[in-house]
Scaffold this motif. Structure first.
Motif, short mmCIF file in Angstrom:
data_model
loop_
_atom_site.label_atom_id
_atom_site.label_comp_id
_atom_site.label_asym_id
_atom_site.label_seq_id
_atom_site.Cartn_x
_atom_site.Cartn_y
_atom_site.Cartn_z
N HIS A 100 32.17 30.65 -69.79
CA HIS A 100 32.46 30.05 -68.40
C HIS A 100 32.22 28.64 -68.51
O HIS A 100 33.04 27.77 -68.77
CB HIS A 100 32.37 30.26 -66.95
N LEU A 101 31.31 29.11 -69.52
CA LEU A 101 30.54 27.41 -69.96
C LEU A 101 31.04 26.07 -70.45
O LEU A 101 31.42 25.46 -70.37
CB LEU A 101 29.00 27.72 -70.47
N GLY A 102 31.84 26.97 -71.45
CA GLY A 102 32.63 26.88 -72.50
C GLY A 102 33.90 26.32 -72.19
O GLY A 102 34.05 25.24 -72.29
N LEU B 253 24.63 24.31 -72.82
CA LEU B 253 24.39 25.19 -72.15
C LEU B 253 24.56 26.45 -72.76
O LEU B 253 24.19 27.41 -73.23
CB LEU B 253 24.66 24.60 -70.92
N LYS B 254 25.79 26.55 -73.11
CA LYS B 254 27.12 27.59 -74.09
C LYS B 254 25.85 28.06 -75.52
O LYS B 254 25.64 29.70 -75.15
CB LYS B 254 28.05 27.11 -73.73
N GLU B 255 26.15 27.08 -75.97
CA GLU B 255 24.47 27.53 -77.48
C GLU B 255 23.89 28.23 -76.59
O GLU B 255 23.07 29.25 -77.41
CB GLU B 255 24.66 25.81 -77.98
N ASP C 196 15.60 32.32 -67.76
CA ASP C 196 16.76 31.09 -68.56
C ASP C 196 17.81 31.29 -67.40
O ASP C 196 18.07 30.20 -67.36
CB ASP C 196 17.38 32.14 -70.41
N ILE C 197 17.74 32.27 -66.72
CA ILE C 197 18.95 31.80 -65.57
C ILE C 197 18.37 30.49 -64.74
O ILE C 197 18.90 30.27 -64.61
CB ILE C 197 18.90 32.97 -64.84
N GLU C 198 16.89 30.64 -64.67
CA GLU C 198 16.33 30.11 -63.08
C GLU C 198 16.81 28.31 -64.32
O GLU C 198 17.49 27.30 -63.54
CB GLU C 198 15.48 29.72 -63.79
N GLN C 199 16.40 28.25 -65.30
CA GLN C 199 16.79 27.71 -66.47
C GLN C 199 18.52 26.17 -66.35
O GLN C 199 18.69 25.02 -65.69
CB GLN C 199 16.43 27.18 -67.47
N LEU C 200 19.67 27.52 -65.89
CA LEU C 200 20.79 27.36 -65.97
C LEU C 200 20.65 26.55 -64.34
O LEU C 200 21.98 25.89 -64.85
CB LEU C 200 21.44 28.38 -66.74
N ARG C 201 20.35 27.27 -63.99
CA ARG C 201 20.62 26.78 -62.27
C ARG C 201 20.30 25.14 -62.04
O ARG C 201 20.90 24.20 -61.90
CB ARG C 201 19.82 27.91 -61.63
N GLU D 169 32.06 32.05 -60.62
CA GLU D 169 31.22 32.46 -60.41
C GLU D 169 30.55 32.62 -61.68
O GLU D 169 29.90 34.07 -61.85
CB GLU D 169 33.21 33.08 -61.64
N ILE D 170 30.01 31.36 -62.39
CA ILE D 170 28.89 31.99 -62.85
C ILE D 170 27.49 31.68 -62.44
O ILE D 170 26.58 32.51 -62.46
CB ILE D 170 28.81 30.53 -63.25
N ASN D 171 27.93 31.05 -61.11
CA ASN D 171 26.49 31.35 -59.57
C ASN D 171 26.88 33.12 -59.89
O ASN D 171 25.50 33.81 -59.35
CB ASN D 171 26.81 30.83 -58.85
N ALA D 172 28.11 32.78 -59.57
CA ALA D 172 27.76 34.30 -58.93
C ALA D 172 27.04 36.06 -60.29
O ALA D 172 26.52 36.97 -59.05
CB ALA D 172 29.23 35.69 -58.33
N SER D 173 27.95 35.62 -61.47
CA SER D 173 27.09 36.13 -61.78
C SER D 173 25.77 36.37 -62.69
O SER D 173 25.06 37.29 -62.80
CB SER D 173 28.02 35.72 -63.66
N MET D 174 24.97 35.17 -62.27
CA MET D 174 24.00 34.99 -62.55
C MET D 174 23.04 35.47 -61.34
O MET D 174 22.21 36.00 -61.95
CB MET D 174 23.20 33.15 -62.32
N LYS D 175 23.55 35.58 -59.86
CA LYS D 175 23.54 36.55 -58.71
C LYS D 175 22.80 38.67 -59.33
O LYS D 175 22.23 39.03 -59.19
CB LYS D 175 23.48 36.39 -58.40
N LEU D 176 24.19 38.47 -60.06
CA LEU D 176 24.33 39.98 -60.07
C LEU D 176 23.19 40.36 -61.99
O LEU D 176 23.12 41.18 -61.63
CB LEU D 176 26.00 39.91 -61.05
#
Ligand code: SF4
Lengths: 526, 171
Positions: free
Chosen positions: A270-272, A293-295, A334-339, A423-430
């Motif tokens: 999704h990021l890419g 971000l994807k890298e 990592d997730i915190e950062q991406l958020r 979906e990115i957000n939902a996946s991070m939560k998952l």
């Protein structure tokens, strides 16, 4: 399920007799007479069932023809048998557009005639094998009888157009960008697209045939290469099918790790693709930031698990690599950062009026068309098809969490863009939830002991990959070898919807429309 | 607009430094030079990527070369839209028979001198798919190959090193 009862009685009224067997909690096998194949589809369509997949296989002197239907998260695996000496069955493509290319594929590979099929042209076959040769029949050798140079596929009858000012643009198979090969035939007037016809099959690699005779380990590897960008989910679906067939339970630990990997794969893609959509409308800032971000995300995969896209990390019976406590911590930071990064970026992207101008209303796929073609994943979800295997037919570990599904019904590029962002957000939560469960888990086996499955046992793996529902069918032969493998990538259905979504758009908008679907060629051509 | 500028400044430049590999390094990276031609591509290298039957995993890593970490264009390496503009064909995938003629034509359309790089296990040796009724196998079964890069897929770093090696070699 109540709808199944009503449906069954309707079938009996029409004198279609069904032999039913519950093969999995969410899947029933229904066996019917081949002559009712089409009539069944008509009644299924009246009952608003979704046509999900179709394939065949040869067992001795018979072909087993399969079609898979879904409604409210319950699946029907429909089966009929036909004789190799007279391989004919009425077509379901007359009722379900989604079955069109699938039946043509089955015809090219098995020589099964789908009677009254609306489009008798070949699909997967170009010129690598003869018109009367069928690679997936038992008497066809995996090496075939190729000529030294396979001639190009000339002579395919594209739809013709006539009229003043109408012209054709043939594109591909080798495209201008870094992209898989396929042929697109546009009919346009001025800049406006009147019609688009796809001609795929260029990357047909004989995946189904070369799967035959493999070991379970070998099949897991091959499945990871059905479509490289979906290596986790395809391997998962195939392993799930094999594990069902063998009656092997995998540990909770392994299942959670699979979930983490699948969601990481979803986020990476999704990021890419969000970046690539921006790139196709020349919004370089967003493209570069998303690629960055994807890298970073892929590098984390590499650091923690040894592969940038997690290829071969799902193996039969479990997973190849553990998620250690340190790895969990790393991922959480990592997730915190991406958020935080996405929060910055999305506000900057959202305020960009030229992006808005290009992606709103363009590439419109109506909910009706989406339903008609059985469109899946974020493409379907952006056009009102509110379906997600993880929520509607949950498998472990998704049965232990609440899966939030992003759905919209504007159906344009922007809608697909936003669904993917959500979906990115939902996946991070998952991932966070899976990590939490993992932390409270005693050490468990990563790989369960394998048991050789009985010959003829089979399984059906159904998972939600980042492109949507993947259905993977595996049947075993003697001595732990694979007799049949069929993976249904969501692209096989989404490609046809793309043909409709680009109508009345301008030719220069095709790349961004295409990118917003991002169908897999490899996963479609097999 | 302010958001955009703010993000650009706070992120800064993430591009990393990379040098062309030594001969000894090539082997550890899985890069093999099959044939040396004495043409100079120093300063600029135009690449035409051809997917001849890949699973698309290799394409993802080619794309990564254009991200700001690798920023391949600063080395004068760029991807071109036509083989007629290319010095190098970067071929991925086990060559599917349905792509065989297209690959041959692309090769013919590329002006001499040209290099062919077979990227990834499929292109180098057939990989998971191998030779069959549907595949010709390794790229070298169809057109002459000058360099192979192992990996499934090779990482962008290895790919970048391979490209730098071509440009350096001929100095
Ligand atoms: S080398 Fe690996 S990643 Fe590349 S095309 Fe082949 S299978 Fe896919």
């Amino acid at each position: 399920m109540s709808w199944q009862k009503a449906f069954l009685s309707q079938l009996v009224e029409t004198e279609i007799f069904v032999k039913s067997e519950q093969i999995l909690p969410a899947v029933k096998l229904w066996q019917i007479d081949d002559k009712h194949w089409q009539r069944f589809a008509e009644i299924a369509a009246e009952n608003k069932m979704r046509w999900a997949a179709g394939w065949a296989e040869q067992i001795d002197r018979q072909f087993y023809v399969h079609a898979c239907f879904e409604k409210s998260g319950r699946y029907i695996l429909l089966r009929a048998t036909v004789n190799v000496s007279k391989p004919e069955i009425p077509s379901q493509a007359t009722v379900y557009a989604a079955a069109n290319r699938s039946e043509r594929h089955t015809h090219d590979m098995f020589g099964i005639e789908f009677l009254n099929h609306p489009d008798p042209r070949c699909w997967t076959r170009h010129k690598a094998w003869g018109k009367h040769d069928y690679p997936l029949r038992h008497d066809f050798s995996v090496h075939g009888l190729p000529t030294e140079i396979t001639p190009p596929d000339t002579g395919y009858h594209f739809i013709q157009s006539h009229g003043v000012g109408i012209y054709e643009i043939p594109v591909g198979p080798v495209h201008a960008g870094i992209i898989e090969p396929g042929h697109f035939r546009f009919q346009a007037v001025g800049e406006l697209i009147l019609n688009l016809e796809e001609r795929l099959g260029y990357v047909h690699k004989g995946t189904e045939k070369i799967a035959e005779g493999r070991t379970p380990e070998g099949l897991a590897k091959l499945a990871g290469r059905v479509s490289g960008d979906t290596c986790v989910s395809h391997a998962w679906a195939a392993c799930m099918a094999m594990e069902q067939a063998a009656g092997v339970e995998i540990s909770l630990r392994a299942v959670l790790i699979r979930g983490i990997f699948a969601e990481r794969e979803r986020i990476a893609n999704h990021l890419g693709d969000i970046g690539a959509i921006c790139n196709d409308v020349a919004f370089t800032f967003a493209f570069m930031q998303m690629m960055r971000l994807k890298e970073l995300w892929c590098r984390t995969n590499y650091e923690l698990f040894g592969h940038r896209s997690l290829m071969d990390k799902i193996i039969v019976g479990g997973v190849a690599v553990d998620v250690t406590e340190a790895a969990s911590k790393f991922m959480l930071t990592d997730i915190e950062q991406l958020r935080a990064e996405l929060a910055d970026l999305i506000s900057a992207i959202d305020l960009n009026s030229s992006l808005e101008d290009r992606i709103y209303t363009a590439g419109y796929l109506s909910p009706e068309t989406a339903a008609h073609f059985g469109t899946l994943g974020f493409v379907g979800r952006a056009s009102g098809q509110d379906f997600d295997v993880r929520r509607d037919a949950p498998y472990a570990p998704y049965d232990s969490v609440a899966v939030k599904v992003a759905a919209e019904n504007q159906g344009d590029i922007a809608s697909r863009f936003w669904v993917r962002y959500k979906e990115i957000n939902a996946s991070m939560k998952l991932i966070e939830q899976f990590i939490e469960q993992l932390e409270n888990l005693p050490e468990g086996d990563l790989v369960s002991n394998w048991q050789t499955p009985k010959a003829e046992s089979y399984g059906l793996g159904i998972v939600d990959g980042w492109r949507g529902e993947i259905i993977s069918y595996v049947r075993f032969g003697e001595n732990n070898t694979i007799a049949r493998f069929y993976p249904r990538d969501p692209s096989q259905l989404n490609w046809e919807a793309l043909e409709k979504a680009v109508l009345n758009n301008i030719v220069p908008d095709f790349p961004v429309c295409n990118k917003s679907f991002n169908c897999s060629y490899s996963g479609c051509d097999l | 607009m302010l958001n955009t500028f703010k993000k650009i400044f706070t992120v800064g430049i993430v591009t990393e430094n990379y040098k062309a590999p030594h001969d000894a390094e090539l082997e550890t990276l899985g890069i093999e030079i099959k044939r040396r031609i004495d043409q100079k591509f120093t300063g600029s290298l135009a690449i035409r990527a051809v997917d001849a039957g890949s699973c698309n995993g290799c394409e993802l890593e080619i794309h990564a070369l254009n991200n700001p970490f690798y920023d391949v264009e600063r080395f004068g390496i760029h991807f071109v839209a036509s083989p007629r503009h290319a010095d190098v064909l970067l071929v991925t995938g086990v060559v599917s028979r349905h792509m065989q003629t297209a690959l041959l034509r692309t090769y013919d359309a590329t002006p001499n001198p040209k290099w062919v790089i077979a990227m990834g296990d499929c292109a180098s040796c057939g990989g998971e798919f191998g030779t069959s009724y549907a595949n010709c196998g390794a790229v070298s079964n169809v057109i002459p190959v000058d360099m192979t890069i192992a990996g499934c897929p090779p990482t962008p770093l290895v790919l970048l090193k391979a490209l730098l090696a071509i440009m350096e070699k001929e100095k």
